[in-house]
Design a protein around this motif. Sequence first.
Motif, PDB file in Angstrom:
ATOM      1  N   THR B 245      13.556  -2.087  10.155  1.00 28.40           N
ATOM      2  CA  THR B 245      12.280  -1.397   9.923  1.00 28.40           C
ATOM      3  C   THR B 245      12.327  -0.592   8.634  1.00 28.40           C
ATOM      4  N   ALA B 246      13.450   0.103   8.425  1.00 33.44           N
ATOM      5  CA  ALA B 246      13.592   0.899   7.210  1.00 33.44           C
ATOM      6  C   ALA B 246      13.493   0.001   5.980  1.00 33.44           C
ATOM      7  N   LEU B 247      14.160  -1.146   6.037  1.00 31.58           N
ATOM      8  CA  LEU B 247      14.140  -2.082   4.918  1.00 31.58           C
ATOM      9  C   LEU B 247      12.713  -2.554   4.650  1.00 31.58           C
ATOM     10  N   LEU B 248      12.007  -2.915   5.742  1.00 31.32           N
ATOM     11  CA  LEU B 248      10.632  -3.386   5.582  1.00 31.32           C
ATOM     12  C   LEU B 248       9.743  -2.304   4.985  1.00 31.32           C
ATOM     13  N   ALA B 249       9.996  -1.043   5.384  1.00 28.37           N
ATOM     14  CA  ALA B 249       9.185   0.049   4.848  1.00 28.37           C
ATOM     15  C   ALA B 249       9.385   0.169   3.338  1.00 28.37           C
ATOM     16  N   VAL B 250      10.641   0.056   2.896  1.00 30.74           N
ATOM     17  CA  VAL B 250      10.918   0.158   1.455  1.00 30.74           C
ATOM     18  C   VAL B 250      10.277  -1.002   0.709  1.00 30.74           C
ATOM     19  N   ILE B 251      10.412  -2.220   1.263  1.00 26.68           N
ATOM     20  CA  ILE B 251       9.781  -3.384   0.620  1.00 26.68           C
ATOM     21  C   ILE B 251       8.267  -3.189   0.578  1.00 26.68           C
ATOM     22  N   GLY B 252       7.740  -2.629   1.687  1.00 27.94           N
ATOM     23  CA  GLY B 252       6.294  -2.359   1.737  1.00 27.94           C
ATOM     24  C   GLY B 252       5.859  -1.448   0.587  1.00 27.94           C
ATOM     25  N   ILE B 253       6.649  -0.405   0.322  1.00 28.43           N
ATOM     26  CA  ILE B 253       6.318   0.514  -0.774  1.00 28.43           C
ATOM     27  C   ILE B 253       6.362  -0.231  -2.113  1.00 28.43           C
ATOM     28  N   ALA B 254       7.379  -1.078  -2.290  1.00 29.34           N
ATOM     29  CA  ALA B 254       7.491  -1.817  -3.556  1.00 29.34           C
ATOM     30  C   ALA B 254       6.285  -2.741  -3.742  1.00 29.34           C
ATOM     31  N   VAL B 255       5.875  -3.402  -2.629  1.00 24.05           N
ATOM     32  CA  VAL B 255       4.719  -4.302  -2.707  1.00 24.05           C
ATOM     33  C   VAL B 255       3.432  -3.509  -2.980  1.00 24.05           C
ATOM     34  N   LEU B 256       3.344  -2.329  -2.359  1.00 23.34           N
ATOM     35  CA  LEU B 256       2.201  -1.453  -2.613  1.00 23.34           C
ATOM     36  C   LEU B 256       2.149  -1.098  -4.103  1.00 23.34           C
ATOM     37  N   GLY B 257       3.337  -0.875  -4.682  1.00 27.30           N
ATOM     38  CA  GLY B 257       3.421  -0.595  -6.116  1.00 27.30           C
ATOM     39  C   GLY B 257       2.830  -1.739  -6.932  1.00 27.30           C
ATOM     40  N   MET B 258       3.142  -2.988  -6.524  1.00 29.57           N
ATOM     41  CA  MET B 258       2.589  -4.146  -7.243  1.00 29.57           C
ATOM     42  C   MET B 258       1.073  -4.178  -7.097  1.00 29.57           C
ATOM     43  N   PHE B 259       0.606  -3.841  -5.883  1.00 30.73           N
ATOM     44  CA  PHE B 259      -0.846  -3.808  -5.678  1.00 30.73           C
ATOM     45  C   PHE B 259      -1.494  -2.804  -6.627  1.00 30.73           C
ATOM     46  N   PHE B 260      -0.908  -1.593  -6.724  1.00 32.12           N
ATOM     47  CA  PHE B 260      -1.468  -0.590  -7.623  1.00 32.12           C
ATOM     48  C   PHE B 260      -1.375  -1.051  -9.073  1.00 32.12           C
ATOM     49  N   MET B 261      -0.306  -1.785  -9.386  1.00 35.46           N
ATOM     50  CA  MET B 261      -0.145  -2.293 -10.751  1.00 35.46           C
ATOM     51  C   MET B 261      -1.300  -3.243 -11.105  1.00 35.46           C
ATOM     52  N   PHE B 262      -1.592  -4.174 -10.166  1.00 37.21           N
ATOM     53  CA  PHE B 262      -2.680  -5.125 -10.442  1.00 37.21           C
ATOM     54  C   PHE B 262      -4.031  -4.398 -10.527  1.00 37.21           C
ATOM     55  N   ALA B 263      -4.270  -3.517  -9.550  1.00 34.13           N
ATOM     56  CA  ALA B 263      -5.565  -2.820  -9.520  1.00 34.13           C
ATOM     57  C   ALA B 263      -5.745  -1.976 -10.779  1.00 34.13           C
ATOM     58  N   SER B 264      -4.688  -1.279 -11.191  1.00 34.86           N
ATOM     59  CA  SER B 264      -4.806  -0.422 -12.370  1.00 34.86           C
ATOM     60  C   SER B 264      -4.972  -1.258 -13.637  1.00 34.86           C
ATOM     61  N   SER B 265      -4.279  -2.385 -13.699  1.00 34.42           N
ATOM     62  CA  SER B 265      -4.422  -3.257 -14.863  1.00 34.42           C
ATOM     63  C   SER B 265      -5.873  -3.680 -15.012  1.00 34.42           C
ATOM     64  N   TRP B 266      -6.457  -4.066 -13.883  1.00 37.15           N
ATOM     65  CA  TRP B 266      -7.846  -4.514 -13.907  1.00 37.15           C
ATOM     66  C   TRP B 266      -8.754  -3.389 -14.386  1.00 37.15           C
ATOM     67  N   LEU B 267      -8.536  -2.200 -13.795  1.00 39.81           N
ATOM     68  CA  LEU B 267      -9.366  -1.050 -14.132  1.00 39.81           C
ATOM     69  C   LEU B 267      -9.235  -0.708 -15.620  1.00 39.81           C
ATOM     70  N   LEU B 268      -8.020  -0.676 -16.107  1.00 44.26           N
ATOM     71  CA  LEU B 268      -7.786  -0.307 -17.510  1.00 44.26           C
ATOM     72  C   LEU B 268      -8.433  -1.323 -18.454  1.00 44.26           C
ATOM     73  N   SER B 269      -8.283  -2.604 -18.131  1.00 43.81           N
ATOM     74  CA  SER B 269      -8.800  -3.624 -19.044  1.00 43.81           C
ATOM     75  C   SER B 269     -10.324  -3.621 -19.071  1.00 43.81           C
ATOM     76  N   LYS B 270     -10.942  -3.088 -17.996  1.00 43.63           N
ATOM     77  CA  LYS B 270     -12.401  -3.064 -17.950  1.00 43.63           C
ATOM     78  C   LYS B 270     -12.965  -1.778 -18.535  1.00 43.63           C
ATOM     79  N   THR B 271     -12.134  -0.739 -18.678  1.00 41.48           N
ATOM     80  CA  THR B 271     -12.673   0.548 -19.140  1.00 41.48           C
ATOM     81  C   THR B 271     -12.061   0.964 -20.481  1.00 41.48           C
ATOM     82  N   VAL B 272     -11.033   1.790 -20.434  1.00 41.84           N
ATOM     83  CA  VAL B 272     -10.547   2.391 -21.686  1.00 41.84           C
ATOM     84  C   VAL B 272      -9.979   1.379 -22.674  1.00 41.84           C
ATOM     85  N   LEU B 273      -9.521   0.229 -22.183  1.00 42.38           N
ATOM     86  CA  LEU B 273      -8.836  -0.690 -23.095  1.00 42.38           C
ATOM     87  C   LEU B 273      -9.688  -1.868 -23.531  1.00 42.38           C
TER      88      LEU B 273
END
Lengths: 341, 471
Positions: B245-273
């Motif tokens: 469970t602990a391992l899955l939780a850590v992987i979950g956080i890493a995957v969440l990081g990728m999700f934020f990476m994609f979402a932020s990339s999209w947001l940045l490319s549509k606005t300030v960049l």
Amino acid sequence: MEYNPLWALSIFLILIGVLWWFFQPNKGWFWQLKKQSRINEKIIIEDILKQLYHFETSSQKVDMKTLIQVLNYSNHKLLEALNVMGIKHLISNDLNAIKLTESGREYALRIVRVHRLYEKYLAEKTGFHKTEWHEMADSMEHHLSHEEADLLADQLGHPQFDPHGDPIPTRSGQIAEILGTELHLLPIGTVGHITHIEDEPEVIYKQILAENIHIGSLIRVIESNPTRVVFESEGEIFKLAPVVAANLTITLLSAEGDTQQDIARLSSLQKSEKGKIIGFSKEIRGENRRRLLDLGFVKGAMVDLDLVNPLGDPNAYAIKGTSIALRKEQADKILIEKIES
Amino acid sequence: MDKKNINHIIQLSKELRWQIGDDFHDHLTEGIYADAAQIVNDSVRLKNGKTTNRLDQKIDAIVTSKIWGFPIMFILLGLTLWLTIIGANYPSALLGHLLLDTVHPILKQGSEVIGLPFWLDGFLIDGVYLAVAWVVAVMLPPMAIFFPLFTLLEDFGYLPRVAFNLDHLFKKAGAHGKQALTMSMGFGCNAAGVVATRIIDSPRERLIAIITNNFSLCNGRWPTQILIATIFIGAVVPPLFSSLTALLAVIGIAVLGMFFMFASSWLLSKTVLKGEVSTFNLELPPYRPPRFWKTIYTSLIDRTLIVLWRAVVFAAPAGAVIWLISNIEINNLSIAFHLIQFFDDFGFLIGLNGVILLAYIVAIPANEIVIPTVLMLTVLVTGIDAGVGQGVLFELDSASATGAILREGGWTLLTAVNLMLFSLLHNPCSTTIYTIYKETNSVKWTTIATLYPILLGLAVTFLVAQFWRIF
């Protein structure tokens, strides 16, 4: 106040809502206010001048009514501005039509020149999307002087046409002519280049962009009737409503035999086929154009499809001994001639 | 030449320019390139008619195939991370034993012998030395394993194929396929990931990759995630499943990081960049056997040591600050104590506490010292005896003992979850911030890259805390 998660949450959401209301792209209050505060008499006058110039070149008569319809200002402000324009001898106010004077035309030409130059600049040197060029140039046209416009023209290599194909006047007022006919008026079988894509109204312009039609492309009309216009270009078939087709201007080819039938887009190349590069579409601009040339996509180079992407895009093309991946919208704008192997 | 002639020439050139027309420049450059290509064709002879290697094509057919392409990628990434995290444990323990348990007492004894005053001894040895030693012990081994492995894959020619396979996903977020590589590099170290964005030659996509690199959990944060997940998340389920469970939780956080990476990339490319120039090209070079020793050498020198040096430079003053705030007293209470009280209310609002917030402020230079700082501050606030002096960083050998201290400090499951989220979503470490400034040469983008993740982190932890308490 006692802490309560529900309260905290609601305050947070309200705060986000207010911020969004203020700063949401385009419609946000902040931007609206900023836009409003910029509008002054000079801008209204320049907008009127530009409108008058456009009406004049399409030889239409203008009166107060049409101006009010076209421009989004209150009657009161328009009247005031027209009054000032009369005093400054920018217009001669006839009873039934408003006309530009010589100095008025000169002024209008500068506005048009800055607008089109700036669109060209946005296309060549920045990454803004096509759909945004017009509006940005609309606000920029009020801020550049003659000297700055000259500097811009210098940097861009004295372009004669803006990215939509509209001619850019020189400082002395010289202006290239567009020789062409609107697409929906052409008889079946006509062959020509797309030399102009009208960017207003926006709804129709977006439709044209969605169809993946490029300026400069060679086309052949296949079908033309009141319900639709069908034409063939670069190996693809396009079907448009006549209203949309009317926004495309086609220049007919003068010389016969120039009508290469076997032009195709690189994106249509299949695994078993070989292609020879003929050239790029005009839509590949600035930095993108140079990069492709650097990578070896030059006239006469042989190319074949090297790797198909597991997700469908981008595909890799073998050219000059290396493998280069290109996205579909890039491969769409590289023209090839398919060669039997 | 007299002036009249010059004017005449200028006039003539203007007229000619008008006559030549608009396409002249394009035709000229294209003509030059085509001529150059023709000259190459005429003068260069290829040995055998074939230009592409058959073996290359076979490898490509497998690694970019619909069936095998993605599994191979995930297995290689997983393997690299596993080797790094597991493999780094032993040298890290060894270095920790040497620098923290052996050299530190020797230094303390030495200072006693030469009679250094209490404050100088504490400032230099417990503050500066300990923080630097900590960073070196935790940071050096994983980087020394991760970077050579990554560079070997790069040298072999496999990484461009990863960018090729994934480009479609990144394109949808307005980013470049090569961002997959800089993101993976970020799993090692964000500063190195930011430097690696040099492979993206399109200005807009490069800025996106730089600003979103922080969403990759770096080496300094993996141990924190694993420790907290083991103590708190693993304890929720029966012991049999706790490590899974602990391992899955850590992987979950890493995957969440990728999700934020994609979402932020999209947001940045549509606005300030959206105004930055955007181009795309991706060359798939031929495969070649990696030059093993050269790769090891360059990745150690170019990536590991440079990053380590920057981290050390920033960690030294941080150590000093940590020692100072816990030893200088105002009204009989240390500055740290006052600060923690000051931050406590806000910390509670976002499901954390004052100790964690203060630890994240003083540990901006290096994520590695967050947990030691948290432990030290918790001991300072609760008054537990952990066997070390005030303001001295420490860590315990067993996770359960660490958990006991943290629970004593008032930690709940919510605190643990939010700490894991906050560890993912907060400002980059100062080494990374400095690197971003060096790479972009712009205060604007550095500020955005610094503030954007922390604002996101505050919002996310706040929302989680409120919903947690409501339900």
